[in-house]
Design an enzyme around this catalytic site. Structure first.
Site, PDB file in Angstrom:
ATOM      1  N   LYS A 183     -23.692  10.293  15.897  1.00 54.67           N
ATOM      2  CA  LYS A 183     -23.957  11.344  16.886  1.00 54.67           C
ATOM      3  C   LYS A 183     -24.826  12.445  16.263  1.00 54.67           C
ATOM      4  CE  LYS A 183     -21.903   8.976  19.962  1.00 54.67           C
ATOM      5  NZ  LYS A 183     -20.504   8.836  20.328  1.00 54.67           N
TER       6      LYS A 183
HETATM    7  C1  LIG Z   1     -19.360   7.998  20.956  1.00 54.70           C
HETATM    8  C2  LIG Z   1     -18.913   8.111  22.371  1.00 54.70           C
HETATM    9  C3  LIG Z   1     -17.584   8.371  22.716  1.00 54.70           C
HETATM   10  C4  LIG Z   1     -16.464   8.336  21.739  1.00 54.70           C
HETATM   11  O1  LIG Z   1     -16.620   9.196  20.685  1.00 54.70           O
HETATM   12  P1  LIG Z   1     -15.607   9.042  19.448  1.00 54.70           P
HETATM   13  O2  LIG Z   1     -15.770  10.333  18.728  1.00 54.70           O
HETATM   14  O3  LIG Z   1     -16.107   7.860  18.656  1.00 54.70           O
HETATM   15  O4  LIG Z   1     -14.260   8.827  19.989  1.00 54.70           O
HETATM   16  C5  LIG Z   1     -17.273   8.608  24.042  1.00 54.70           C
HETATM   17  N1  LIG Z   1     -18.209   8.555  24.996  1.00 54.70           N
HETATM   18  C6  LIG Z   1     -19.492   8.277  24.714  1.00 54.70           C
HETATM   19  C7  LIG Z   1     -20.491   8.255  25.826  1.00 54.70           C
HETATM   20  C8  LIG Z   1     -19.879   8.016  23.397  1.00 54.70           C
HETATM   21  O5  LIG Z   1     -21.147   7.713  23.116  1.00 54.70           O
END
Ligand SMILES: *Cc1c(COP(=O)(O)O)cnc(C)c1O
Length: 381
Positions: A183
């Site tokens: 991210k």
């Molecule tokens: C990465 C992601 C999540 C989950 O994030 P985590 O921190 O890995 O739990 C949820 N929704 C979307 C759209 C994502 O890309």
């Protein structure tokens, strides 16, 4: 060339070492600082609560739990997302109503939301796909009209703006960010639940740590240290560690620079790919910020190569790429539970069959973009 790569600097590493040496490695002072800094980044006043959690999935679960979602309820979200967005609804025994996207933005279509509302609908769960804000004015207006909660999945949306305001401050009930490895900032694993609702914040904080009325750090640092606590609910184990928060403190400071670099790379892609049989990613509205978590292109019908073959060619050229997402309606669990068919989601299905996410991460250079663009051009031949 990998599809994604985190950028971790010496400051992050030194802060992690400081956490390790401090004797306090789980949730404590660095997590508290990360929460404060995150609020400051959002331009926060006292009323904005930032609650660090060990994933966005955990944050979404806590937010839905805190607004009272449970068996018999329905939550509307987009089929064009990662399963985490929807699975948390099932954790609570509620049902998911998946709806189609607007093909122009790849974000949830407000008209499709409106059409999916039933007497059981309790909440809307929009996703800011790729880092482009969903149509929040329309979504908030629908929620207001029907008395629904709104929880934003902002896993892609740091820093995204809508109408000039940062996601996290748009007036929904809660917004959840992700600090997963790929991210826009990372703590390895981690997330942040942001809300202006004091009762929601209180419930989420208690449920974040076993349903305990006071957490270990509060008890340890109280002026009168205390061993007592009360369990008020069967809570979860969703707290962020200080080791992870140490990364987050410095990742957040670097976010403006990261954002500039992502903007530069996205613009370089736009220029390098112009004129090819590709649909380039939608832009943010004028004056707004796209977080550019993902750079998603769609093959034109005259591209001359099927999407899967196109990806094979990029792989063969040493270019990592991916597809965001295989829509939920195609996965066995969601398909079978709700008897879903691609024809119910024509825009998501059409986009899915043509889309490819190209590498986009801050350690890329414009020369890397040119290399990817060359491989794309060759793959289209
Ligand atoms: C990465 C992601 C999540 C989950 O994030 P985590 O921190 O890995 O739990 C949820 N929704 C979307 C759209 C994502 O890309």
């Amino acid at each position: 060339m990998p599809f994604a790569l985190p950028e971790i600097g010496d400051e992050e590493i030194a802060e992690v070492v400081s956490a390790l040496k401090s004797g306090w490695v789980t949730t404590g002072p660095k997590t508290a600082q990360f929460e404060r800094d995150f609020g400051a980044f959002l331009g926060a006043d006292e009323g904005l609560h930032c609650i660090a959690v060990n994933s966005a999935t955990a944050g979404l679960h806590l937010a839905l739990e805190a607004v009272g979602i449970g068996p018999g309820d329905e939550v509307i979200t987009t089929t064009h997302t990662f399963t985490a967005t929807a699975e948390v609804v099932r954790y609570l025994g509620a049902d998911v109503r998946l709806v189609d996207i607007d093909p122009a933005t790849l974000n949830i279509d407000p008209a499709a939301i409106e059409a999916a509302i039933t007497p059981r609908t309790k909440a809307l769960l929009p996703v800011h796909y790729a880092g482009l804000a969903a149509d929040m004015p329309a979504i908030l207006a629908i929620a207001q009209r029907h008395g629904l909660k709104v929880i934003e999945d902002a896993a892609h949306a740091l820093p995204t703006t809508s109408g000039g305001r940062l996601v996290g401050t748009l007036g929904s009930d809660a917004t959840v960010f992700s600090f997963y490895a790929n991210k826009t900032i990372t703590t390895g694993e981690g997330g942040m639940l942001v809300t202006r609702d004091a009762a929601l914040a209180k419930r989420a904080k208690v449920m974040r740590l076993h349903g305990m009325s006071r957490d270990a750090f509060d008890r340890f640092t109280a002026t009168v240290p205390s061993w007592t606590y009360e369990i008020v609910a069967p809570g979860f184990k969703y707290n962020l560690t200080d080791i992870a928060a140490a990364l987050g403190i410095h990742q957040l400071r670097r976010l403006p620079g990261f954002q500039q670099q992502r903007e530069r790379l996205a613009a370089a892609y736009d220029a390098a790919l112009a004129g090819l049989p590709l649909r380039l990613p939608p832009r943010a509205l004028s004056g707004d910020t796209h977080a550019w978590h993902l750079y998603v292109v769609r093959l034109a019908d005259d591209a001359g190569v099927p999407r899967d073959r196109f990806i094979e060619r990029l792989y063969a050229a040493g270019i990592g790429c991916s597809v965001h997402y295989i829509p939920l309606h195609l996965h066995p669990y969601w398909r079978d539970r709700y008897a879903l068919e691609p024809s119910m989601f024509p825009h998501s299905q059409h986009a899915y069959e043509r889309m490819v996410s190209l590498p986009l991460y801050t350690r890329m250079t414009e020369a890397d973009v040119a290399r990817v663009a060359d491989a794309v051009r060759a793959a289209l031949r």
